[in-house]
Scaffold this motif. Sequence first.
Motif, PDB file in Angstrom:
ATOM      1  N   MET B 177       0.835  -1.204   0.000  1.00  3.32           N
ATOM      2  CA  MET B 177       0.000   0.000   0.000  1.00  3.32           C
ATOM      3  C   MET B 177       0.875   1.261   0.000  1.00  3.32           C
ATOM      4  O   MET B 177       0.612   2.209  -0.741  1.00  3.32           O
ATOM      5  CB  MET B 177      -0.913   0.012   1.233  1.00  3.32           C
ATOM      6  CG  MET B 177      -1.821   1.227   1.294  1.00  3.32           C
ATOM      7  SD  MET B 177      -2.755   1.322   2.828  1.00  3.32           S
ATOM      8  CE  MET B 177      -1.511   1.765   4.020  1.00  3.32           C
ATOM      9  N   LEU B 178       1.910   1.252   0.816  1.00  2.00           N
ATOM     10  CA  LEU B 178       2.798   2.422   0.867  1.00  2.00           C
ATOM     11  C   LEU B 178       3.514   2.598  -0.470  1.00  2.00           C
ATOM     12  O   LEU B 178       3.706   3.717  -0.946  1.00  2.00           O
ATOM     13  CB  LEU B 178       3.806   2.268   2.011  1.00  2.00           C
ATOM     14  CG  LEU B 178       3.195   2.293   3.426  1.00  2.00           C
ATOM     15  CD1 LEU B 178       4.240   1.916   4.475  1.00  2.00           C
ATOM     16  CD2 LEU B 178       2.605   3.666   3.746  1.00  2.00           C
ATOM     17  N   ALA B 180       2.368   1.838  -3.365  1.00  7.84           N
ATOM     18  CA  ALA B 180       1.417   2.361  -4.347  1.00  7.84           C
ATOM     19  C   ALA B 180       1.053   3.816  -4.045  1.00  7.84           C
ATOM     20  O   ALA B 180       0.519   4.505  -4.903  1.00  7.84           O
ATOM     21  CB  ALA B 180       0.157   1.506  -4.358  1.00  7.84           C
ATOM     22  N   SER B 181       1.358   4.257  -2.834  1.00  9.09           N
ATOM     23  CA  SER B 181       0.937   5.599  -2.417  1.00  9.09           C
ATOM     24  C   SER B 181       2.044   6.642  -2.492  1.00  9.09           C
ATOM     25  O   SER B 181       1.765   7.830  -2.597  1.00  9.09           O
ATOM     26  CB  SER B 181       0.414   5.564  -0.977  1.00  9.09           C
ATOM     27  OG  SER B 181      -0.598   4.605  -0.842  1.00  9.09           O
ATOM     28  N   PHE B 182       3.296   6.213  -2.400  1.00  5.02           N
ATOM     29  CA  PHE B 182       4.401   7.169  -2.399  1.00  5.02           C
ATOM     30  C   PHE B 182       5.304   6.945  -3.623  1.00  5.02           C
ATOM     31  O   PHE B 182       5.400   5.821  -4.128  1.00  5.02           O
ATOM     32  CB  PHE B 182       5.243   7.030  -1.129  1.00  5.02           C
ATOM     33  CG  PHE B 182       4.515   7.437   0.122  1.00  5.02           C
ATOM     34  CD1 PHE B 182       4.414   8.780   0.475  1.00  5.02           C
ATOM     35  CD2 PHE B 182       3.911   6.493   0.935  1.00  5.02           C
ATOM     36  CE1 PHE B 182       3.728   9.163   1.625  1.00  5.02           C
ATOM     37  CE2 PHE B 182       3.222   6.862   2.083  1.00  5.02           C
ATOM     38  CZ  PHE B 182       3.128   8.203   2.436  1.00  5.02           C
ATOM     39  N   THR B 183       5.967   8.011  -4.056  1.00  6.83           N
ATOM     40  CA  THR B 183       6.842   7.874  -5.224  1.00  6.83           C
ATOM     41  C   THR B 183       8.289   7.590  -4.829  1.00  6.83           C
ATOM     42  O   THR B 183       9.069   7.123  -5.644  1.00  6.83           O
ATOM     43  CB  THR B 183       6.795   9.136  -6.090  1.00  6.83           C
ATOM     44  OG1 THR B 183       7.013  10.260  -5.247  1.00  6.83           O
ATOM     45  CG2 THR B 183       5.466   9.276  -6.798  1.00  6.83           C
ATOM     46  N   THR B 253      -6.702  -0.519  -0.674  1.00  5.48           N
ATOM     47  CA  THR B 253      -6.194   0.853  -0.798  1.00  5.48           C
ATOM     48  C   THR B 253      -5.067   0.912  -1.837  1.00  5.48           C
ATOM     49  O   THR B 253      -4.983   1.860  -2.625  1.00  5.48           O
ATOM     50  CB  THR B 253      -5.680   1.364   0.573  1.00  5.48           C
ATOM     51  OG1 THR B 253      -6.701   1.146   1.530  1.00  5.48           O
ATOM     52  CG2 THR B 253      -5.327   2.838   0.534  1.00  5.48           C
ATOM     53  N   ALA B 254      -4.207  -0.102  -1.807  1.00  3.30           N
ATOM     54  CA  ALA B 254      -3.107  -0.145  -2.780  1.00  3.30           C
ATOM     55  C   ALA B 254      -3.665  -0.165  -4.197  1.00  3.30           C
ATOM     56  O   ALA B 254      -3.202   0.591  -5.067  1.00  3.30           O
ATOM     57  CB  ALA B 254      -2.233  -1.375  -2.526  1.00  3.30           C
ATOM     58  N   TRP B 256      -6.643   0.799  -5.214  1.00  6.58           N
ATOM     59  CA  TRP B 256      -7.329   2.072  -5.468  1.00  6.58           C
ATOM     60  C   TRP B 256      -6.323   3.160  -5.832  1.00  6.58           C
ATOM     61  O   TRP B 256      -6.502   3.911  -6.785  1.00  6.58           O
ATOM     62  CB  TRP B 256      -8.121   2.471  -4.216  1.00  6.58           C
ATOM     63  CG  TRP B 256      -8.819   3.798  -4.332  1.00  6.58           C
ATOM     64  CD1 TRP B 256      -9.958   4.070  -5.022  1.00  6.58           C
ATOM     65  CD2 TRP B 256      -8.396   5.030  -3.729  1.00  6.58           C
ATOM     66  NE1 TRP B 256     -10.272   5.401  -4.896  1.00  6.58           N
ATOM     67  CE2 TRP B 256      -9.334   6.017  -4.108  1.00  6.58           C
ATOM     68  CE3 TRP B 256      -7.324   5.399  -2.913  1.00  6.58           C
ATOM     69  CZ2 TRP B 256      -9.228   7.338  -3.701  1.00  6.58           C
ATOM     70  CZ3 TRP B 256      -7.217   6.718  -2.504  1.00  6.58           C
ATOM     71  CH2 TRP B 256      -8.160   7.676  -2.891  1.00  6.58           C
ATOM     72  N   ARG B 257      -5.239   3.236  -5.085  1.00 10.07           N
ATOM     73  CA  ARG B 257      -4.207   4.252  -5.343  1.00 10.07           C
ATOM     74  C   ARG B 257      -3.518   4.001  -6.698  1.00 10.07           C
ATOM     75  O   ARG B 257      -3.289   4.903  -7.477  1.00 10.07           O
ATOM     76  CB  ARG B 257      -3.131   4.224  -4.244  1.00 10.07           C
ATOM     77  CG  ARG B 257      -3.514   4.908  -2.966  1.00 10.07           C
ATOM     78  CD  ARG B 257      -3.526   6.426  -3.086  1.00 10.07           C
ATOM     79  NE  ARG B 257      -2.271   6.947  -3.633  1.00 10.07           N
ATOM     80  CZ  ARG B 257      -2.188   7.964  -4.487  1.00 10.07           C
ATOM     81  NH1 ARG B 257      -3.276   8.561  -4.904  1.00 10.07           N
ATOM     82  NH2 ARG B 257      -1.023   8.389  -4.920  1.00 10.07           N
ATOM     83  N   GLU B 261      -2.746   6.093 -10.469  1.00 12.67           N
ATOM     84  CA  GLU B 261      -1.360   6.490 -10.735  1.00 12.67           C
ATOM     85  C   GLU B 261      -1.156   6.796 -12.220  1.00 12.67           C
ATOM     86  O   GLU B 261      -1.746   6.148 -13.076  1.00 12.67           O
ATOM     87  CB  GLU B 261      -0.446   5.322 -10.325  1.00 12.67           C
ATOM     88  CG  GLU B 261       1.005   5.668 -10.211  1.00 12.67           C
ATOM     89  CD  GLU B 261       1.285   6.654  -9.096  1.00 12.67           C
ATOM     90  OE1 GLU B 261       2.079   7.560  -9.352  1.00 12.67           O
ATOM     91  OE2 GLU B 261       0.713   6.537  -8.001  1.00 12.67           O
TER      92      GLU B 261
END
Lengths: 341, 263
Positions: B177-178, B180-183, B253-254, B256-257, B261
């Motif tokens: 999840m992290l 998929a959420s952070f670059t 959540t991963a 969804w994010r 992207e």
Amino acid sequence: MMHSYSIVNATETTRLSEPDAQNPGNGFVIETSGLTKTFNGTAALKGLSLRVPRNSIFGFLGPNGAGKTTTIKLLLGLIRPTSGSGTMFGHDVTTDSLEVRRRVGYLAQAPSYYTHMTARETLRFKARFYFSGPVRALEERIDEALGMVELDDKADRPIKGFSGGERQRLGMAQAQIHRPDLLILDEPAANLDPMGRRDVLRIMEELRKHSTVFYSTHILDDVQRVSDTVAILNMGELLAQAPIEELLAGSGSAFYNMTVKGGYEASYAKITGQPWVSGVSVTQVNGRAMLKINVTDEQAAEDELISLAVGCGSVVTEFGRGRHGLEDIFVEMVEGSNGGH
Amino acid sequence: MATEQTLTPVKAAGWLSGFRNMLRKENGRWVGTHEWLTQSAIWMALVNGIVSLVLYIGVTQSGAPATADMIQLFFMFLGGFTPFGVIILTQSDVVGERQSGTAEWVLSAPLSREAFLLSKLVANSAWVFATMVLLQGVAFNLILAAFGLPMVPALSIAAGLAVNCLHLLFWLTLTLMLGASFTGRGPVLGIPIAYLLLQNLVTQLASAYAPWLVPLLPQSLLLQGVQLAQGQGITSMVPFAAMVLLSVVFTATAVWRFRREEY
């Protein structure tokens, strides 16, 4: 802004390029209508309306930052449009992206692969997104692709050690491994030496037998060599879209080339003073002056230019009507759209 | 031409599109790069190596320790160390592919974004469970036997190991999840590692100020695992439900994010 080329007027093209999902066989593989993409408030693409004919080699030209890669990524569903729409083979590029990608092969500007794989493993991996079936048939297809890009002897080497040219050729092979209906190549010949560029252009001409080729570039020589239709993009806006002959033929003012031996200054002054001469530029090579004379009256130019020069004591060694190259047209259009800067 | 006649187009559509091929590639990464061997060896040394050392010292100096104590020690090391390995191993799965451009490449093929993420989760889970948990459990039992201690009954150790797998699934999905959420890799690595380092403090604070939170923390699940391996019953189902629910939420959540992207 007015040009004498086949400039695409945004409003006109919007009308012409309505997506035609009901009729995917209408002769265009890509159609976009008012496609716009904004990144953090900055427009990278402004209302692009484009039509790419089936079975063409379509050159998508523009300087760096013109919006070429943005357009390609929108078509492939890698980014989402801020507004506007696009179809490929009649499928919406946003809502039906998977179906679009089944029929498209893509080579990125700086292609990346899994470096632990060999070239053969890379092609096998890519091919399995599209095909299943006997291993032997798959391997035959892979061998064909490796042969086409002349990587047979390096097929089982890890990609890690590949040169830029080899990576690009592998890129061409993976893009066409499933014999797509459309190949999208983003700057396929950029960063390659002349030999590498020659190879890539040869492969593109090979691929044309099976596919439409849509490629972005800023190398104009290549475009003139292999493309049949071009679009010119600058600062996110489409400046022109036309078959290349049409673009070259309809390129505004005529010009003449005259080479003179000896002093050219008097001739230059005399010619520049004619009311039908819109501009003269001079290049000196090996004691000869080459004059490029832009005119508004071709008949007057053909009747009078030589006598004007001879009358001023110049010896004319060559004279003829000039033909605009793609570079002239491109530069003129891009500079025009930049406000002459 | 033979090729034309025998190859058939892949039909998978929707979120499953490309999943099988991507899963094969992810498994290939574990096998082809000998990652499975590396991970097996690392955890064998870190978990069973220490257990063996303790057993050796015990047997040679003060007599054989009790099997129950060794179970506790084994599961303490297993549950304490392996999450670090999972986070370090998988932190670049999404971020690394985004940064290197390979994500853009594979997503230009008919691969759904869900399949891209889930193939990583499935392959990593399978190999992590096999090399970090199951293999270590089998080795632990053999080590006990080698030192003349009674082996842990198969069902009990299997239950304890399954709980550890669920515990690692929590960390796998959190890292996914992290990613998929952070670059950048910083938060993907930093957030879970920081929690792991501070989890004793978090548990103490939760006990003092919000006791209802304690069963929801990953550490509570590990205690259940030790009890199961020692042949005792489960005292609460809440840690199980919490870990399953959180893993599902992290995965959703991963996805969804990642679907939002841009490449």
